[in-house]
Design a protein around this motif. Structure first.
Motif, mmCIF file in Angstrom:
data_model
loop_
_atom_site.group_PDB
_atom_site.id
_atom_site.type_symbol
_atom_site.label_atom_id
_atom_site.label_comp_id
_atom_site.label_asym_id
_atom_site.label_seq_id
_atom_site.Cartn_x
_atom_site.Cartn_y
_atom_site.Cartn_z
ATOM 1 N N GLU A 189 -24.153 -16.494 -3.011
ATOM 2 C CA GLU A 189 -23.152 -17.514 -2.672
ATOM 3 C C GLU A 189 -23.805 -18.870 -2.409
ATOM 4 O OE1 GLU A 189 -20.318 -16.474 0.367
ATOM 5 O OE2 GLU A 189 -19.255 -18.373 0.142
ATOM 6 N N ASN A 190 -24.973 -18.880 -1.778
ATOM 7 C CA ASN A 190 -25.626 -20.160 -1.457
ATOM 8 C C ASN A 190 -27.137 -20.192 -1.654
ATOM 9 O OD1 ASN A 190 -23.483 -22.026 -0.417
ATOM 10 N ND2 ASN A 190 -23.122 -20.307 0.987
ATOM 11 N N LYS B 239 -29.202 -22.365 -4.133
ATOM 12 C CA LYS B 239 -28.900 -23.796 -4.287
ATOM 13 C C LYS B 239 -30.092 -24.627 -3.801
ATOM 14 C CE LYS B 239 -23.983 -22.854 -3.900
ATOM 15 N NZ LYS B 239 -22.809 -22.827 -3.016
ATOM 16 N N HIS C 286 -27.583 -19.096 -9.416
ATOM 17 C CA HIS C 286 -26.595 -20.166 -9.159
ATOM 18 C C HIS C 286 -27.129 -21.082 -8.080
ATOM 19 C CE1 HIS C 286 -22.570 -21.915 -8.543
ATOM 20 N NE2 HIS C 286 -22.790 -21.803 -7.254
ATOM 21 N N TRP D 217 -26.819 -29.763 -9.662
ATOM 22 C CA TRP D 217 -25.475 -29.936 -9.098
ATOM 23 C C TRP D 217 -25.511 -31.178 -8.221
ATOM 24 C CZ3 TRP D 217 -23.151 -26.232 -4.831
ATOM 25 C CH2 TRP D 217 -21.757 -26.394 -4.758
ATOM 26 N N GLN E 261 -24.831 -29.808 -2.272
ATOM 27 C CA GLN E 261 -25.845 -28.924 -1.703
ATOM 28 C C GLN E 261 -27.234 -29.174 -2.315
ATOM 29 O OE1 GLN E 261 -23.025 -25.303 -1.803
ATOM 30 N NE2 GLN E 261 -24.203 -24.931 0.049
ATOM 31 N N ASN F 172 -23.928 -27.379 -12.895
ATOM 32 C CA ASN F 172 -22.685 -27.031 -12.216
ATOM 33 C C ASN F 172 -21.838 -28.294 -12.023
ATOM 34 O OD1 ASN F 172 -21.149 -24.968 -10.925
ATOM 35 N ND2 ASN F 172 -21.854 -25.605 -8.892
ATOM 36 N N GLU F 173 -20.587 -28.228 -12.424
ATOM 37 C CA GLU F 173 -19.587 -29.250 -12.061
ATOM 38 C C GLU F 173 -19.968 -30.675 -12.455
ATOM 39 O OE1 GLU F 173 -18.785 -28.607 -7.884
ATOM 40 O OE2 GLU F 173 -17.993 -26.614 -8.242
ATOM 41 N N GLN G 287 -14.851 -21.289 -13.318
ATOM 42 C CA GLN G 287 -14.931 -20.812 -11.926
ATOM 43 C C GLN G 287 -13.664 -20.039 -11.544
ATOM 44 O OE1 GLN G 287 -16.019 -23.950 -9.171
ATOM 45 N NE2 GLN G 287 -17.969 -24.335 -10.196
ATOM 46 N N GLU H 74 -16.139 -17.479 -10.419
ATOM 47 C CA GLU H 74 -15.907 -17.679 -8.977
ATOM 48 C C GLU H 74 -14.450 -17.412 -8.614
ATOM 49 O OE1 GLU H 74 -17.494 -21.445 -7.578
ATOM 50 O OE2 GLU H 74 -19.270 -21.274 -8.842
ATOM 51 N N ALA I 157 -11.936 -27.365 -6.429
ATOM 52 C CA ALA I 157 -13.030 -26.680 -5.747
ATOM 53 C C ALA I 157 -14.165 -27.617 -5.401
ATOM 54 C CB ALA I 157 -13.529 -25.520 -6.593
ATOM 55 N N ILE J 203 -16.461 -29.093 -3.157
ATOM 56 C CA ILE J 203 -16.730 -28.537 -1.823
ATOM 57 C C ILE J 203 -16.581 -29.576 -0.720
ATOM 58 C CG2 ILE J 203 -18.202 -26.666 -2.712
ATOM 59 C CD1 ILE J 203 -20.559 -28.119 -1.360
ATOM 60 N N TRP K 105 -15.329 -14.809 -5.921
ATOM 61 C CA TRP K 105 -16.162 -15.642 -5.048
ATOM 62 C C TRP K 105 -16.110 -15.110 -3.611
ATOM 63 C CZ3 TRP K 105 -20.112 -17.720 -6.832
ATOM 64 C CH2 TRP K 105 -20.877 -18.601 -6.077
ATOM 65 N N TRP L 247 -14.915 -18.619 1.504
ATOM 66 C CA TRP L 247 -15.174 -20.030 1.799
ATOM 67 C C TRP L 247 -13.897 -20.850 1.950
ATOM 68 C CZ3 TRP L 247 -15.181 -24.453 -1.870
ATOM 69 C CH2 TRP L 247 -14.452 -24.169 -3.029
HETATM 70 C C1 XIL Z 1 -19.403 -22.713 -1.791
HETATM 71 C C2 XIL Z 1 -19.810 -21.586 -0.842
HETATM 72 O O1 XIL Z 1 -18.932 -20.520 -1.018
HETATM 73 C C3 XIL Z 1 -19.792 -22.072 0.592
HETATM 74 O O2 XIL Z 1 -20.323 -21.073 1.451
HETATM 75 C C4 XIL Z 1 -20.596 -23.365 0.728
HETATM 76 O O3 XIL Z 1 -20.466 -23.865 2.039
HETATM 77 C C5 XIL Z 1 -20.128 -24.402 -0.270
HETATM 78 O O4 XIL Z 1 -20.201 -23.865 -1.585
HETATM 79 N N1 XIL Z 1 -18.154 -24.148 -6.529
HETATM 80 C C6 XIL Z 1 -19.390 -23.555 -6.581
HETATM 81 C C7 XIL Z 1 -19.883 -22.766 -5.420
HETATM 82 O O5 XIL Z 1 -20.034 -23.610 -7.632
HETATM 83 O O6 XIL Z 1 -21.274 -22.846 -5.271
HETATM 84 C C8 XIL Z 1 -19.203 -23.172 -4.142
HETATM 85 O O7 XIL Z 1 -19.622 -22.274 -3.120
HETATM 86 C C9 XIL Z 1 -17.704 -23.189 -4.303
HETATM 87 C C10 XIL Z 1 -17.282 -24.155 -5.378
#
Ligand code: XIL
Length: 372
Positions: free
Chosen positions: A71-72, A75, A108, A112, A115, A160-161, A243, A274, A287, A289, A335, A343
């Protein structure tokens, strides 16, 4: 004496209840078995889960998933917090957890806007880094991280994104600094990222990943343009991750099918990377963040029967579309594992805060059984 007998009866009764409860949970069909002829099924795993601090969640993941994404912990901010310091521990634990439990590990993510520590984009005076410095940092990061997991991670969300909802490229420091405001250089950061990831692990699959590809045709077209650009340069790209952070009323079947068919038409694999369904009916849809917070989106009605029914219906609809296009789709990753650690707050997953399967879980199973 009487007390003791009553006590023993009470213990016996609780044991029976426990046994029946266990039996019913272990009797559940496993998602990965139910979908085995169609695509892999996975989830984002957090640090607590892979470190053994949430054993009930781990049990769900082990039973139902044959692929997983951290999940994190991969990053930039977490794995490479300072210029000369990499923090491998938690991500290594994730990969070991996957190996031990036969889950295909996905990396993952490498490049990006979120993060990512501020120093990445800055010079020593706090001003913006130059194009050459940023490219060198990107190369070092990708080479080191992908190299560290060479042969152990199946594929990477390389970028990513990078897109806005209207399909243009996001005004991130990556675009600003490496693209230098020139249309000819706008895809450079993406191209370099994919080239260096491929050099670091020639066997790894490489993906572009984004949200709202399933709701915005323009954004999906933007992703198609990225794939075509990379292919025109002879750069490897294996897949695009949708996602699929959905809501009770979106995406529509039409825009979801548009995304799957148009992405697949470029020749890449399509993945749902996700998946969750927001149960909140108001507020931000998307999404990014920086716009989403668990507190800000907490929904007191999330557990209401009516909400859970709508959630089940939306999951069934989404899975019927995914099954219809299963030839183009290789993986569907949720996700998260259960509602309490999602999240986005609310009640967006298939398992509730007490680790129990919800109506949505059974709706997803039923959708697969009907597809046979
Ligand atoms: C989110 C996580 O789930 C959280 O714990 C964190 O605080 C922020 O990021 N798109 C993505 C993911 O590609 O990495 C993100 O994950 C959600 C949106």
């Amino acid at each position: 004496m009487k007390g003791r007998v009553l006590n023993s009866i009470a213990i016996l009764v609780s044991l029976v209840i426990l046994a029946v409860g266990r039996a019913s949970t272990s009797d559940l069909p496993a998602l990965k078995d139910v979908f085995k002829d169609y695509f892999l099924i996975g989830g984002a795993l957090n640090r607590n889960l892979v470190m053994g601090r949430d054993p009930n969640a781990a049990q769900i993941a082990i039973k139902h998933y044959n692929t997983a994404t951290p999940e994190n912990d991969m990053k930039w901010q977490l794995i490479h917090p300072e210029p000369d310091r990499y923090n491998w521990g938690p991500a290594d634990t994730f990969v070991e957890f996957c190996q031990k439990h036969n889950m295909v590990p996905i990396g993952h993510t490498l490049v990006w806007h979120a993060q990512t520590p501020r120093w990445v984009f800055q010079d020593s005076n706090g001003g913006p880094a130059t194009r050459d410095v940023l490219l060198a940092r990107m190369k070092d990061h990708i080479t080191t991280v992908v190299g560290h997991y060479k042969g152990r991670v199946k594929g990477w969300d390389v970028v990513n994104e990078a897109l806005n909802d209207n399909g243009t490229l996001r005004n991130s420091p990556w675009l600003r600094i490496i693209g230098e405001g020139s249309p000819e250089k706008q895809y450079d950061f993406i191209e370099y990222a994919f080239r260096w990831a491929h050099e670091a692990d020639p066997d790894a699959e490489l993906y572009y990943n984004d949200y709202n590809l399933d709701t915005s045709k323009a954004k999906c077209d933007g992703a198609v343009a990225i794939v075509k650009y990379l292919k025109s340069k002879g750069v490897r790209i294996d897949g695009v991750g949708i996602q699929l952070h959905a809501g009770l009323t979106y995406p529509s079947v039409e825009t979801l099918e548009y995304a799957i068919t148009n992405l697949a038409a470029t020749g890449v694999k399509v993945m749902v990377t996700e998946l969750d369904i927001r149960t909140q009916t108001r507020g931000y849809r998307g999404a990014d963040i920086s716009m989403v917070s668990r507190e800000g989106t907490a929904d007191p009605n999330a557990a209401a029967a009516e909400t859970q029914k709508k959630l089940a219906e939306k999951y069934a609809e989404i899975f019927s579309v995914l099954l219809k296009h299963s030839k183009s789709i290789t993986r569907v990753t949720f996700w998260g594992v259960y509602d309490a650690t999602s999240w986005i707050g609310g009640s967006p997953l298939l398992f509730d805060r007490n680790y129990q399967p919800k109506e949505a879980f059974f709706a997803v199973i039923k959708t697969a059984q009907q597809a046979r």
